[in-house]
Design a protein around this motif. Structure first.
Motif, short mmCIF file in Angstrom:
data_model
loop_
_atom_site.label_atom_id
_atom_site.label_comp_id
_atom_site.label_asym_id
_atom_site.label_seq_id
_atom_site.Cartn_x
_atom_site.Cartn_y
_atom_site.Cartn_z
N ALA A 17 0.83 -1.21 0.00
CA ALA A 17 0.00 0.00 0.00
C ALA A 17 0.86 1.25 0.00
CB ALA A 17 -0.93 0.00 1.22
N THR A 18 1.92 1.24 0.79
CA THR A 18 2.80 2.40 0.88
C THR A 18 3.51 2.65 -0.44
OG1 THR A 18 3.11 1.97 3.24
CG2 THR A 18 4.70 3.44 2.18
N LYS A 19 4.00 1.59 -1.04
CA LYS A 19 4.69 1.71 -2.32
C LYS A 19 3.74 2.28 -3.38
CE LYS A 19 7.77 -1.45 -3.19
NZ LYS A 19 8.47 -2.69 -3.61
N LYS A 20 2.50 1.81 -3.36
CA LYS A 20 1.51 2.28 -4.32
C LYS A 20 1.21 3.77 -4.12
CE LYS A 20 -1.95 -0.58 -4.79
NZ LYS A 20 -3.29 -1.23 -4.73
N SER A 87 -5.90 6.73 -0.11
CA SER A 87 -5.86 6.04 1.18
C SER A 87 -6.63 4.73 1.24
CB SER A 87 -6.39 6.96 2.28
OG SER A 87 -5.56 8.07 2.43
N ASN A 88 -7.25 4.27 0.17
CA ASN A 88 -8.10 3.08 0.26
C ASN A 88 -7.40 1.89 0.89
OD1 ASN A 88 -10.29 4.40 -0.77
ND2 ASN A 88 -9.98 3.68 -2.86
N ASP A 89 -6.21 1.56 0.43
CA ASP A 89 -5.50 0.41 0.97
C ASP A 89 -5.16 0.61 2.44
OD1 ASP A 89 -5.58 -0.99 -1.44
OD2 ASP A 89 -3.72 -0.07 -2.13
N ASN A 91 -6.83 2.46 4.50
CA ASN A 91 -8.09 2.37 5.26
C ASN A 91 -8.40 0.93 5.61
OD1 ASN A 91 -8.39 5.13 5.08
ND2 ASN A 91 -9.83 5.05 3.38
N GLN A 92 -8.18 0.02 4.67
CA GLN A 92 -8.40 -1.41 4.94
C GLN A 92 -7.42 -1.91 6.01
OE1 GLN A 92 -8.11 -3.22 1.07
NE2 GLN A 92 -10.14 -2.54 0.46
N ILE A 93 -6.19 -1.44 5.94
CA ILE A 93 -5.20 -1.82 6.95
C ILE A 93 -5.61 -1.29 8.31
CG2 ILE A 93 -2.80 -1.45 7.68
CD1 ILE A 93 -2.08 -1.61 4.64
N SER A 94 -6.14 -0.08 8.35
CA SER A 94 -6.62 0.49 9.61
C SER A 94 -7.74 -0.36 10.20
CB SER A 94 -7.11 1.92 9.41
OG SER A 94 -6.03 2.79 9.19
N GLU A 95 -8.64 -0.82 9.35
CA GLU A 95 -9.72 -1.68 9.85
C GLU A 95 -9.16 -2.95 10.47
OE1 GLU A 95 -12.68 -2.36 6.81
OE2 GLU A 95 -12.85 -0.21 6.40
N THR A 96 -8.13 -3.51 9.84
CA THR A 96 -7.48 -4.70 10.38
C THR A 96 -6.84 -4.39 11.73
OG1 THR A 96 -7.03 -5.52 8.16
CG2 THR A 96 -5.69 -6.43 9.93
N LEU A 97 -6.15 -3.26 11.81
CA LEU A 97 -5.51 -2.88 13.07
C LEU A 97 -6.54 -2.65 14.17
CD1 LEU A 97 -2.74 -0.41 11.86
CD2 LEU A 97 -2.39 -2.65 12.91
N PHE A 98 -7.61 -1.96 13.82
CA PHE A 98 -8.63 -1.62 14.80
C PHE A 98 -9.30 -2.87 15.36
CE2 PHE A 98 -12.85 -0.18 16.17
CZ PHE A 98 -12.47 0.80 17.07
#
Length: 178
Positions: A17-20, A87-89, A91-98
């Protein structure tokens, strides 16, 4: 409840996600116009966000505000730019973290969040090693930050790992002021 969090998958997802995001920023602004990039999280390691800065934005901020605050705008990722369309990717990572399950105790939680912090820094460090930032200016700032977090020693360690000696020394001098 035991720790079922897949740290390897998290690191791979964050790296991709960061690379993208960086590729999209380069396409939009160009390497020579970007002066900073930061991944950051909250103190509970429950989110994944990015900010970036351009030389143009930095010049505008310093010209519009008190000149004595130039260093603040240079180093504080909360004053940099963001782009929700990228930020879409994350945002998905944030959902996983949360939604992470990391154990029952406070000690489990602390271990989990510091492991997440380490992964954020590792992802940025690996991208630096892969020379993703090779064409950027020599004063480019790469950072990991945590909102509402005050641990000077960790911040200095992260900045030293992610930046040139010159950039790190400038940050260290700034960080010594508070």
């Amino acid at each position: 409840m035991k720790n079922n969090f897949d740290y390897t998958f998290f690191e791979q997802s964050l790296s991709q996600a960061t690379k993208k995001i960086i590729q999209k920023l380069v396409k939009k602004y160009g390497e020579k116009n970007l002066r900073a990039f930061c991944l950051y999280s909250d103190e509970d390691a429950g989110s994944s966000v990015f900010s970036f800065d351009t030389y143009k934005n930095y010049e505008e901020q310093t010209s519009e505000n008190d000149e004595s605050e130039a260093d603040y705008y240079k180093w504080y990722f909360g004053e940099w730019l963001d782009d929700d369309t990228l930020s879409n990717d994350l945002n998905q990572i944030s959902e996983t973290l949360f939604g992470a399950e990391y154990g029952k105790t406070t000690e489990d939680f602390v271990k989990h969040k510091y492991k997440i912090y380490e992964i954020f820094v590792s992802v940025l460090s690996n991208l630096k090693s892969e020379e993703v930032f090779k064409e950027f200016n020599n004063d480019f700032v790469l950072a990991f930050g945590i909102s509402d977090f005050e641990n000077k020693e960790l911040e200095l360690n992260w900045m030293k790992k992610l930046n040139s000696e010159k950039v790190f020394n400038e940050f260290k001098a700034y960080r010594e002021t508070f």
